[in-house]
Design an enzyme around this catalytic site. Structure first.
Site, PDB file in Angstrom:
ATOM      1  N   LYS A  40       0.847  -1.201   0.000  1.00  0.00           N
ATOM      2  CA  LYS A  40       0.000   0.000   0.000  1.00  0.00           C
ATOM      3  C   LYS A  40       0.881   1.248   0.000  1.00  0.00           C
ATOM      4  O   LYS A  40       0.620   2.200  -0.740  1.00  0.00           O
ATOM      5  CB  LYS A  40      -0.887   0.006   1.261  1.00  0.00           C
ATOM      6  CG  LYS A  40      -1.464   1.361   1.632  1.00  0.00           C
ATOM      7  CD  LYS A  40      -2.383   1.271   2.826  1.00  0.00           C
ATOM      8  CE  LYS A  40      -1.783   1.632   4.158  1.00  0.00           C
ATOM      9  NZ  LYS A  40      -1.462   3.045   4.382  1.00  0.00           N
ATOM     10  N   ASN A  41       1.923   1.221   0.838  1.00  0.00           N
ATOM     11  CA  ASN A  41       2.723   2.433   1.027  1.00  0.00           C
ATOM     12  C   ASN A  41       3.763   2.649  -0.068  1.00  0.00           C
ATOM     13  O   ASN A  41       4.561   3.577   0.008  1.00  0.00           O
ATOM     14  CB  ASN A  41       3.357   2.435   2.430  1.00  0.00           C
ATOM     15  CG  ASN A  41       2.286   2.602   3.504  1.00  0.00           C
ATOM     16  OD1 ASN A  41       1.148   2.967   3.197  1.00  0.00           O
ATOM     17  ND2 ASN A  41       2.625   2.323   4.746  1.00  0.00           N
ATOM     18  N   ARG A 114      -4.004  10.116   3.330  1.00  0.00           N
ATOM     19  CA  ARG A 114      -2.913  11.084   3.487  1.00  0.00           C
ATOM     20  C   ARG A 114      -2.178  11.311   2.171  1.00  0.00           C
ATOM     21  O   ARG A 114      -1.374  12.229   2.053  1.00  0.00           O
ATOM     22  CB  ARG A 114      -1.872  10.542   4.492  1.00  0.00           C
ATOM     23  CG  ARG A 114      -2.401  10.229   5.838  1.00  0.00           C
ATOM     24  CD  ARG A 114      -2.145  11.257   6.874  1.00  0.00           C
ATOM     25  NE  ARG A 114      -0.839  11.832   6.903  1.00  0.00           N
ATOM     26  CZ  ARG A 114      -0.598  13.037   7.407  1.00  0.00           C
ATOM     27  NH1 ARG A 114      -1.580  13.770   7.858  1.00  0.00           N
ATOM     28  NH2 ARG A 114       0.626  13.517   7.452  1.00  0.00           N
ATOM     29  N   CYS A 138      -5.328   7.539   9.073  1.00  0.00           N
ATOM     30  CA  CYS A 138      -5.669   7.006  10.397  1.00  0.00           C
ATOM     31  C   CYS A 138      -5.486   8.056  11.485  1.00  0.00           C
ATOM     32  O   CYS A 138      -4.570   8.876  11.415  1.00  0.00           O
ATOM     33  CB  CYS A 138      -4.784   5.800  10.699  1.00  0.00           C
ATOM     34  SG  CYS A 138      -5.238   4.359   9.732  1.00  0.00           S
ATOM     35  N   ARG A 143      -0.289  14.106  13.252  1.00  0.00           N
ATOM     36  CA  ARG A 143       0.105  13.917  11.855  1.00  0.00           C
ATOM     37  C   ARG A 143       0.181  15.244  11.093  1.00  0.00           C
ATOM     38  O   ARG A 143      -0.527  15.464  10.102  1.00  0.00           O
ATOM     39  CB  ARG A 143      -0.808  12.915  11.157  1.00  0.00           C
ATOM     40  CG  ARG A 143      -0.862  11.599  11.891  1.00  0.00           C
ATOM     41  CD  ARG A 143      -1.465  10.503  11.081  1.00  0.00           C
ATOM     42  NE  ARG A 143      -0.550  10.009  10.062  1.00  0.00           N
ATOM     43  CZ  ARG A 143      -0.872   9.037   9.213  1.00  0.00           C
ATOM     44  NH1 ARG A 143      -2.037   8.484   9.249  1.00  0.00           N
ATOM     45  NH2 ARG A 143       0.014   8.620   8.322  1.00  0.00           N
ATOM     46  N   VAL A 350       7.256   6.576  17.034  1.00  0.00           N
ATOM     47  CA  VAL A 350       7.009   7.275  15.771  1.00  0.00           C
ATOM     48  C   VAL A 350       5.765   8.168  15.851  1.00  0.00           C
ATOM     49  O   VAL A 350       5.795   9.324  15.436  1.00  0.00           O
ATOM     50  CB  VAL A 350       6.894   6.264  14.597  1.00  0.00           C
ATOM     51  CG1 VAL A 350       6.630   6.984  13.282  1.00  0.00           C
ATOM     52  CG2 VAL A 350       8.154   5.419  14.491  1.00  0.00           C
ATOM     53  N   ARG A 436      -8.757  -0.365   3.678  1.00  0.00           N
ATOM     54  CA  ARG A 436      -7.822   0.680   3.241  1.00  0.00           C
ATOM     55  C   ARG A 436      -6.457   0.076   2.927  1.00  0.00           C
ATOM     56  O   ARG A 436      -5.715   0.600   2.094  1.00  0.00           O
ATOM     57  CB  ARG A 436      -7.627   1.732   4.346  1.00  0.00           C
ATOM     58  CG  ARG A 436      -8.687   2.784   4.388  1.00  0.00           C
ATOM     59  CD  ARG A 436      -8.240   3.971   5.240  1.00  0.00           C
ATOM     60  NE  ARG A 436      -6.910   4.392   4.859  1.00  0.00           N
ATOM     61  CZ  ARG A 436      -5.980   4.847   5.695  1.00  0.00           C
ATOM     62  NH1 ARG A 436      -6.241   4.947   6.973  1.00  0.00           N
ATOM     63  NH2 ARG A 436      -4.812   5.213   5.258  1.00  0.00           N
TER      64      ARG A 436
HETATM   65  N1  EPU Z   1       5.732  14.338  11.009  1.00  0.00           N
HETATM   66  C1  EPU Z   1       5.723  15.665  11.340  1.00  0.00           C
HETATM   67  N2  EPU Z   1       5.573  16.585  10.342  1.00  0.00           N
HETATM   68  C2  EPU Z   1       5.416  16.211   9.036  1.00  0.00           C
HETATM   69  C3  EPU Z   1       5.436  14.847   8.707  1.00  0.00           C
HETATM   70  C4  EPU Z   1       5.590  13.917   9.716  1.00  0.00           C
HETATM   71  O1  EPU Z   1       5.856  16.025  12.515  1.00  0.00           O
HETATM   72  O2  EPU Z   1       5.281  17.097   8.173  1.00  0.00           O
HETATM   73  C5  EPU Z   1       5.869  13.334  12.086  1.00  0.00           C
HETATM   74  C6  EPU Z   1       4.602  12.491  12.232  1.00  0.00           C
HETATM   75  O3  EPU Z   1       3.629  13.155  12.997  1.00  0.00           O
HETATM   76  C7  EPU Z   1       5.124  11.243  12.897  1.00  0.00           C
HETATM   77  C8  EPU Z   1       6.525  11.099  12.255  1.00  0.00           C
HETATM   78  O4  EPU Z   1       6.867  12.390  11.726  1.00  0.00           O
HETATM   79  O5  EPU Z   1       5.263  11.447  14.273  1.00  0.00           O
HETATM   80  C9  EPU Z   1       6.619  10.075  11.164  1.00  0.00           C
HETATM   81  O6  EPU Z   1       5.678  10.336  10.144  1.00  0.00           O
HETATM   82  P1  EPU Z   1       5.968   9.957   8.623  1.00  0.00           P
HETATM   83  O7  EPU Z   1       5.917  11.189   7.813  1.00  0.00           O
HETATM   84  O8  EPU Z   1       7.192   9.115   8.547  1.00  0.00           O
HETATM   85  O9  EPU Z   1       4.714   9.048   8.284  1.00  0.00           O
HETATM   86  P2  EPU Z   1       3.747   9.145   7.046  1.00  0.00           P
HETATM   87  O10 EPU Z   1       4.505   9.342   5.794  1.00  0.00           O
HETATM   88  O11 EPU Z   1       2.596  10.045   7.341  1.00  0.00           O
HETATM   89  C10 EPU Z   1       3.911   6.607   6.431  1.00  0.00           C
HETATM   90  C11 EPU Z   1       2.929   5.508   6.279  1.00  0.00           C
HETATM   91  C12 EPU Z   1       2.440   5.066   7.652  1.00  0.00           C
HETATM   92  C13 EPU Z   1       3.644   4.606   8.461  1.00  0.00           C
HETATM   93  C14 EPU Z   1       4.677   5.735   8.542  1.00  0.00           C
HETATM   94  C15 EPU Z   1       5.945   5.324   9.249  1.00  0.00           C
HETATM   95  C16 EPU Z   1       1.873   5.983   4.192  1.00  0.00           C
HETATM   96  C17 EPU Z   1       0.658   6.413   3.470  1.00  0.00           C
HETATM   97  N3  EPU Z   1       1.792   5.976   5.497  1.00  0.00           N
HETATM   98  O12 EPU Z   1       3.192   7.662   7.046  1.00  0.00           O
HETATM   99  O13 EPU Z   1       1.593   3.972   7.427  1.00  0.00           O
HETATM  100  O14 EPU Z   1       3.220   4.244   9.746  1.00  0.00           O
HETATM  101  O15 EPU Z   1       5.022   6.166   7.217  1.00  0.00           O
HETATM  102  O16 EPU Z   1       6.578   4.280   8.577  1.00  0.00           O
HETATM  103  O17 EPU Z   1       2.883   5.633   3.598  1.00  0.00           O
HETATM  104  C18 EPU Z   1      -0.231   2.594   7.762  1.00  0.00           C
HETATM  105  O18 EPU Z   1       0.103   2.024   6.728  1.00  0.00           O
HETATM  106  O19 EPU Z   1      -1.121   2.163   8.538  1.00  0.00           O
HETATM  107  C19 EPU Z   1       0.434   3.828   8.131  1.00  0.00           C
HETATM  108  C20 EPU Z   1      -0.027   4.672   9.050  1.00  0.00           C
END
Ligand code: EPU
Length: 456
Positions: A40-41, A114, A138, A143, A350, A436
């Site tokens: 998915k990611n 997202r 989620c 976030r 995280v 999802r």
């Molecule tokens: N963060 C910030 N500011 C930002 C972006 C992120 O503070 O602008 C913080 C977040 O709040 C969090 C940390 O940085 O505390 C990590 O967030 P990250 O950006 O790495 O996560 P993401 O890209 O929003 C993706 C996956 C998540 C997975 C995380 C970590 C997708 C669509 N989502 O999220 O997947 O948990 O990386 O590996 O790729 C899931 O699949 O259920 C899921 C939530």
């Protein structure tokens, strides 16, 4: 419209429908074989990357999940034609007629995912502007998107916040930048990659995320004509090019889904062959799985995960960015840890709110205490983050059936596993959320011999 896309959109419509529920009679081990598709990611981001090209792209092994439906809808709103290719799970994305989208259309879709934030760079390159509605995904913490917006500003984008969402323009085009992320965010790293590949000049990204899905996205971008160098210590250089072509790519397998079914095998004392799972991207998970007392056999076409008998052992584990233990793996594992003899500790480093799902496990009889500020005294590998939480799980505790409402994707899957291991009957509602990220999970439960009635 092709059937994959139609199904995915149907699934997207289901998300959030609380009437979607499943009644499970627990206590039966899951046994059998299931097949994984692309992550998915990765798949969803690869679909966005297709927008950067002048010619069509072909993506294989695209999972039939609602997040793919959301991205399909977004791409179609921008004039990208998304059709089904020759093989099952194959999408052909043709971006030759990109046009401005109606806000209402993208607003309706963006609310449940997202991924739309990642459209910023490609849209700025293709249309000179991007409008990003409020984002979904989620509910696992604040976030925020500050890293994304700061990076886009560094490329020269102008960001205006309006009541509709965020409007971005690039009056002078986008130029390469020196960016250091405050945290190796997966999404922000993808944002930089998808923007830098067609920006003018060189971009240096420090403190980048290096998850396997990011490496696969880089491989796709390289196929498209991008020049990206991954250096040691989380540094990535991107040399911007004027033009990118379409790609032909088979998506990396979904390691989060693989880890989820592995934990399901362990928690239900079952035996599941996860077709398509590979060792390399799961090494950290496999170590913890073995420490807890799970067994696995690595095969060329997948991994067999099983409970070899005997008591399970407690562990102390910290979620982290790659190559650490993924935050998406802890929820299903915690169900197995309720069966381990002794005290396990799971630190979530995280996200700040990713233990909400344990409330339902406690209701089902688990002994879990969540420490909202982590536990300082436990020896740690990862430096403490201010948002850290810890869950202490004391086992073994048999679980009993309950009525549960699923809160989010990974927590939801752990609820399914808990109900499958519990004595008696459970009603799990809001299960549309699981579609999802888990392809055809109802069919898979059936294939694995679960005793349930789906009331969709
Ligand atoms: N963060 C910030 N500011 C930002 C972006 C992120 O503070 O602008 C913080 C977040 O709040 C969090 C940390 O940085 O505390 C990590 O967030 P990250 O950006 O790495 O996560 P993401 O890209 O929003 C993706 C996956 C998540 C997975 C995380 C970590 C997708 C669509 N989502 O999220 O997947 O948990 O990386 O590996 O790729 C899931 O699949 O259920 C899921 C939530």
């Amino acid at each position: 419209m092709n059937s994959l896309v139609k199904d995915a959109q149907k699934a997207a419509e289901r998300v959030g429908l609380v009437s979607d529920k499943i009644v499970i009679n627990g206590g039966k081990p899951l046994r059998g074989r299931i097949e994984l598709r692309g992550a998915k990611n990765l798949a969803t981001k690869a679909m966005v990357a297709a927008l950067l090209a002048e010619t069509p792209s072909t993506l294989r092994d695209v999972p039939d999940i609602s997040d793919v439906g959301v991205v399909t809808g977004m791409l179609e709103a921008y004039g990208v034609s998304v059709t089904h290719g020759a093989e099952s799970g194959e999408l052909v994305l043709d971006p030759s007629n990109v046009l401005k989208a109606h806000f209402a259309k993208i607003d309706a879709l963006a609310g449940s995912s997202r991924i739309p934030i990642l459209f910023c760079g490609p849209l700025l390159h293709r249309l000179g502007e991007a409008l990003i509605p409020d984002l979904g995904g989620c509910r696992i913490g604040d976030r925020p998107i500050d890293f994304h917006l700061d990076a886009l500003r560094a490329f020269g984008a102008v960001v205006d916040k309006s009541y509709e969402g965020i409007r971005l323009t690039a009056p002078n085009g986008l130029t390469g930048a020196n960016i250091e992320l405050p945290y190796p965010s997966v999404g922000a790293t993808e944002q930089v990659l998808l923007t830098a590949v067609r920006a003018q000049g060189v971009t240096e990204l420090k403190n980048a995320a290096i998850e396997p899905e990011i490496m696969d996205l880089i491989a796709i971008l390289q196929k498209m004509g991008a020049i990206i160098t991954v250096e040691p210590n989380r540094v990535i250089f991107i040399e911007g090019v004027d033009k990118l072509n379409g790609y032909d790519h088979r998506a990396l397998f979904d390691r989060n889904e693989a880890a989820s079914w592995a934990s399901a095998a362990l928690a239900t004392e079952g035996d599941i062959f996860v077709g398509g799972a590979k060792q390399q991207e799961l090494m950290t998970f496999l170590n913890i799985f073995r420490k807890v007392g799970g067994a696995f056999d690595i095969h060329e076409d997948g991994i067999r995960f099983y409970h070899p008998g005997g008591p399970l052992k407690p562990v102390v584990v910290e979620t982290d960015v790659h190559p650490g233990f993924m935050t998406d793996w802890q929820q299903p594992l915690i169900v197995a840890l309720t069966k381990a003899v002794g005290r396990s500790v799971v630190h979530e480093t995280v996200y700040e709110n990713r233990f909400g799902f344990t409330d339902a496990l406690i209701e089902m009889g688990a002994n879990i205490v969540v420490h909202k500020e982590g536990i300082e005294s436990v020896t740690r590998r990862v430096p403490r983050r201010p948002l850290e939480q810890a869950a202490v799980i004391i086992g073994p505790t048999p679980l009993h059936g309950a009525d549960i409402e699923i809160p989010d994707l990974r927590g939801g899957f752990s609820h399914l596993i808990a109900a499958l291991t519990a004595e008696g009957q459970s009603t799990v509602s809001n299960i549309g959320i699981i579609s999802r990220g888990y392809e055809h999970f109802i069919d898979k439960l059936d294939q694995l011999g679960a005793d349930f009635v789906y009331e969709g």
